[in-house]
Design a protein around this motif. Structure first.
Motif, mmCIF file in Angstrom:
data_model
loop_
_atom_site.group_PDB
_atom_site.id
_atom_site.type_symbol
_atom_site.label_atom_id
_atom_site.label_comp_id
_atom_site.label_asym_id
_atom_site.label_seq_id
_atom_site.Cartn_x
_atom_site.Cartn_y
_atom_site.Cartn_z
ATOM 1 N N LEU A 219 -12.972 -6.727 2.822
ATOM 2 C CA LEU A 219 -12.861 -5.276 2.647
ATOM 3 C C LEU A 219 -13.238 -4.509 3.909
ATOM 4 N N ALA A 220 -14.055 -5.114 4.783
ATOM 5 C CA ALA A 220 -14.465 -4.440 6.015
ATOM 6 C C ALA A 220 -13.448 -4.624 7.132
ATOM 7 N N SER A 221 -12.399 -5.389 6.882
ATOM 8 C CA SER A 221 -11.377 -5.657 7.905
ATOM 9 C C SER A 221 -10.249 -4.649 7.838
ATOM 10 N N SER A 222 -9.413 -4.638 8.869
ATOM 11 C CA SER A 222 -8.243 -3.753 8.881
ATOM 12 C C SER A 222 -7.284 -4.105 7.751
ATOM 13 N N ALA A 223 -7.151 -5.398 7.463
ATOM 14 C CA ALA A 223 -6.270 -5.824 6.369
ATOM 15 C C ALA A 223 -6.792 -5.307 5.035
ATOM 16 N N GLY A 224 -8.122 -5.339 4.859
ATOM 17 C CA GLY A 224 -8.715 -4.812 3.640
ATOM 18 C C GLY A 224 -8.483 -3.321 3.497
ATOM 19 N N ALA A 225 -8.555 -2.607 4.628
ATOM 20 C CA ALA A 225 -8.331 -1.166 4.615
ATOM 21 C C ALA A 225 -6.902 -0.843 4.186
ATOM 22 N N VAL A 226 -5.946 -1.590 4.725
ATOM 23 C CA VAL A 226 -4.541 -1.358 4.389
ATOM 24 C C VAL A 226 -4.278 -1.686 2.928
ATOM 25 N N LEU A 227 -4.855 -2.798 2.440
ATOM 26 C CA LEU A 227 -4.657 -3.170 1.043
ATOM 27 C C LEU A 227 -5.243 -2.108 0.115
ATOM 28 N N PHE A 228 -6.429 -1.603 0.450
ATOM 29 C CA PHE A 228 -7.043 -0.539 -0.344
ATOM 30 C C PHE A 228 -6.137 0.681 -0.385
ATOM 31 N N GLY A 229 -5.604 1.074 0.771
ATOM 32 C CA GLY A 229 -4.703 2.219 0.837
ATOM 33 C C GLY A 229 -3.456 2.019 0.004
ATOM 34 N N LEU A 230 -2.916 0.808 0.003
ATOM 35 C CA LEU A 230 -1.707 0.517 -0.767
ATOM 36 C C LEU A 230 -1.954 0.668 -2.268
ATOM 37 N N VAL A 231 -3.097 0.176 -2.737
ATOM 38 C CA VAL A 231 -3.419 0.261 -4.164
ATOM 39 C C VAL A 231 -3.565 1.717 -4.601
ATOM 40 N N VAL A 232 -4.322 2.497 -3.812
ATOM 41 C CA VAL A 232 -4.520 3.912 -4.145
ATOM 42 C C VAL A 232 -3.187 4.658 -4.093
ATOM 43 N N ALA A 233 -2.368 4.363 -3.081
ATOM 44 C CA ALA A 233 -1.072 5.028 -2.941
ATOM 45 C C ALA A 233 -0.188 4.782 -4.159
ATOM 46 N N ALA A 234 -0.189 3.554 -4.674
ATOM 47 C CA ALA A 234 0.631 3.229 -5.841
ATOM 48 C C ALA A 234 0.162 4.002 -7.078
ATOM 49 N N LEU A 235 -1.146 4.086 -7.273
ATOM 50 C CA LEU A 235 -1.686 4.803 -8.427
ATOM 51 C C LEU A 235 -1.398 6.296 -8.336
ATOM 52 N N VAL A 236 -1.548 6.862 -7.138
ATOM 53 C CA VAL A 236 -1.273 8.284 -6.931
ATOM 54 C C VAL A 236 0.185 8.593 -7.226
ATOM 55 N N GLY A 237 1.071 7.758 -6.721
ATOM 56 C CA GLY A 237 2.499 7.970 -6.938
ATOM 57 C C GLY A 237 2.867 7.970 -8.409
ATOM 58 N N LEU A 238 2.250 7.087 -9.187
ATOM 59 C CA LEU A 238 2.539 7.009 -10.619
ATOM 60 C C LEU A 238 2.148 8.285 -11.353
ATOM 61 N N VAL A 239 0.954 8.823 -11.062
ATOM 62 C CA VAL A 239 0.498 10.029 -11.763
ATOM 63 C C VAL A 239 1.271 11.255 -11.302
ATOM 64 N N LEU A 240 1.575 11.346 -10.011
ATOM 65 C CA LEU A 240 2.292 12.513 -9.488
ATOM 66 C C LEU A 240 3.646 12.690 -10.152
ATOM 67 N N LEU A 241 4.238 11.608 -10.595
ATOM 68 C CA LEU A 241 5.549 11.703 -11.238
ATOM 69 C C LEU A 241 5.497 12.545 -12.511
ATOM 70 N N GLY A 242 4.297 12.662 -13.121
ATOM 71 C CA GLY A 242 4.165 13.415 -14.361
ATOM 72 C C GLY A 242 3.961 14.906 -14.195
ATOM 73 N N GLY A 243 3.762 15.396 -12.958
ATOM 74 C CA GLY A 243 3.590 16.825 -12.718
ATOM 75 C C GLY A 243 2.222 17.338 -13.142
ATOM 76 N N ILE A 244 2.096 18.675 -13.253
ATOM 77 C CA ILE A 244 0.804 19.313 -13.511
ATOM 78 C C ILE A 244 0.246 18.933 -14.888
ATOM 79 N N ARG A 245 1.118 18.717 -15.881
ATOM 80 C CA ARG A 245 0.597 18.344 -17.194
ATOM 81 C C ARG A 245 -0.098 16.988 -17.129
#
Length: 513
Positions: A219-245
């Motif tokens: 997790l302290a490596s650059s690869a860990g940082a990128v993997l963390f970002g990918l997971v968060v990005a996927a979750l954000v994208g899923l919720v954003l599809l639903g709009g303000i509701r």
């Protein structure tokens, strides 16, 4: 080529691009003048003066109408058939989710490490003044919002600046409003990316890597940082599809639970060291007016406190009206009153609790930050909790992740509305923005904290310039809306008491607004 070497190269490239950009932007935006032995950024004075002006203009509305604001949130003055998408409580939690979060946890640590404990006092004062500014901009956001055929609503400075100024000043006002709206939309996008997106990912990754990563762990490596970002990005994208509701549904449950948990933890640390509380409060007040050994003395503590408070509560930026505009109401000022609770919750309550926790616990990392060995951040707050609750950094990690997630969602919604104003409201346009927004999440874990703060602050304070110009010009409109809502409240109270409705002619007017 190994995964680690690829991610390290990405890490270096991101830093090489953003670091000089951040330095240049900060130099331009934070133009300073010498005051009291230190340099005062004129842009900070701009926000403080706005808070003072609106506090005076509306007669301490944040104090006089505080109880009424709570009654509105509770639904006491709701009306059936009101246009909008969410109720007052959901609108408040959606907007608060964009402010209560890492700005309170990490931003306060930055403030006290740079400006000393005295910066806390100035943060509180800025929060109290910001309540009036927030009331003004959200009232305008609801009044001039745009309702779409599908039932959704769009609001914010990109709507109330052109519409409101055109209504008040004719064609000349329309031109000025259009220019201000475009500039405000651009700055919302930039601050959303750097402050509402990248900063959140950066500090949540810093917390999770410091708690679970170790010095040589994955997790302290650059690869860990990128993997963390990918997971968060996927979750954000899923919720954003639903709009303000969808966002409001998540934040109305997430934010109150996380805020209560965080405040309880602060209380545990404070109460465990209850004998140190008077000294801690004394240190805050002494540091506010007799600051020694911190950047710029008293003025330095004031500047740092105001900067971090503005970053945390966003009063005057025009961001909160975007979320509040979706509320179900016929009275714009009702939601303006709800919105003034935001800076109180965000800055006066949460930021103060965080600062007291750090000052009382006095973790070693705070001392290192004040000596210039690091800029500080979420790890200082985490270390403060660890002095009393050794296991709490693990729970704080969860809170940080959820706070960051809710903030990224809310600012994703803000950014989408600004994007739609600039590039059109279509399915392709929305999907493009959501994809770009989600991809930017990944870069947040790779940037340095000081660069991110410089970029976010630069966009934030520029946004306040364009928005507050419009707020000054449209303040008389807000005054009329407030009077109209207060008349409606008066009529409702008379009806509930079984008495005659006063000013029957005005009652119909109030109901029609």
């Amino acid at each position: 080529m190994s995964l680690d070497s690829i991610t390290t190269s990405i890490d270096d490239a991101v830093g090489d691009f953003f670091d000089p950009v951040a330095t240049t932007a900060a130099d331009i935006v934070f133009y300073t003048v010498p005051v009291g032995g230190t340099d005062l950024p004129l842009i900070v004075a701009w926000l403080v003066i706005a808070g003072l002006v609106f506090t005076g203009w509306f007669g301490l509305v944040q104090v006089r109408k505080f109880k009424l604001a709570i009654d509105v949130v509770r639904g006491k003055y709701d009306e059936d058939g009101s246009p909008g998408e969410v109720n007052h409580f959901q609108a408040l939690t959606a907007a608060v989710s964009g402010t209560v979060g890492l700005g309170n946890i990490a931003g306060v640590a930055v403030a006290v490490s740079i400006g000393g404990p005295g910066a806390t006092f100035w943060m509180i004062l800025c929060g109290l003044l910001g309540m009036a500014t927030k009331f003004v901009e959200v009232t305008l956001g609801v009044k001039y919002r745009e309702q779409h055929p599908d039932g959704t609503v769009s609001g914010g400075p990109m709507h109330y600046l052109p519409k409101g100024l055109a209504e008040r000043f004719g064609s000349g006002g329309a031109v000025l409003g259009k220019v201000l709206a475009v500039l405000a939309s651009v700055m919302i996008l930039f601050f959303g990316l750097f402050g509402g997106n990248l900063f959140q990912t950066n500090q949540s990754y810093a917390q999770i890597s410091s708690t679970f990563g170790g010095e040589d762990g994955f997790l302290a490596s650059s690869a860990g940082a990128v993997l963390f970002g990918l997971v968060v990005a996927a979750l954000v994208g899923l919720v954003l599809l639903g709009g303000i509701r969808s966002i409001a549904s998540v934040t109305s449950r997430l934010v109150p639970a996380m805020a209560v948990m965080y405040l309880v933890a602060c209380l545990v640390v404070i109460l465990t060291n209850v004998t140190a509380v008077p000294d801690a409060i004394g240190t805050v007040f002494q540091g506010a007016f007799e600051a020694e050994g911190v950047a710029g003395g008293v003025i330095g503590a004031l500047i740092v406190g105001f900067q971090r408070a503005a970053f945390s509560n966003e009063a005057g930026l025009g961001s909160a009206p975007i979320a509040h505009s979706a509320v179900k109401t016929k009275h714009p000022a009702s939601e303006g009153l709800v919105a003034l609770l935001e800076p109180f919750i965000d800055t006066v309550v949460v930021c103060t609790m965080t600062a007291l926790t750090i000052v009382i616990a006095n973790p070693a990392s705070w001392g290192e930050a004040r000596e210039g060995e690091s800029i500080g951040g979420v790890t200082i707050t985490s270390d403060a909790f660890e002095t009393v609750l050794p296991w709490f950094p693990n729970l704080l990690t969860v809170a940080v992740l959820l706070f960051a997630f809710s903030t990224i969602l809310t600012w994703g919604y803000y950014g989408l509305k600004a994007w739609a104003y600039l590039f059109g409201r279509s399915k392709v346009s929305e999907i493009t923005f959501k994809a770009v927004w989600s991809l930017f999440v990944i870069a947040g874990s790779l940037l340095s904290l000081d660069s991110l703060i410089s970029l976010a602050d630069s966009a934030l304070f520029l946004l306040s310039v364009f928005n507050i110009i419009g707020l000054y010009l449209l303040a008389p409109v807000v005054k009329r809306e407030l009077n109209s809502f207060l008349e409606y409240v008066k009529v409702r109270k008379a009806g509930q008491a079984g008495g005659p409705a006063p000013n029957a002619g005005e009652t119909e007017t109030a109901k029609a607004l």
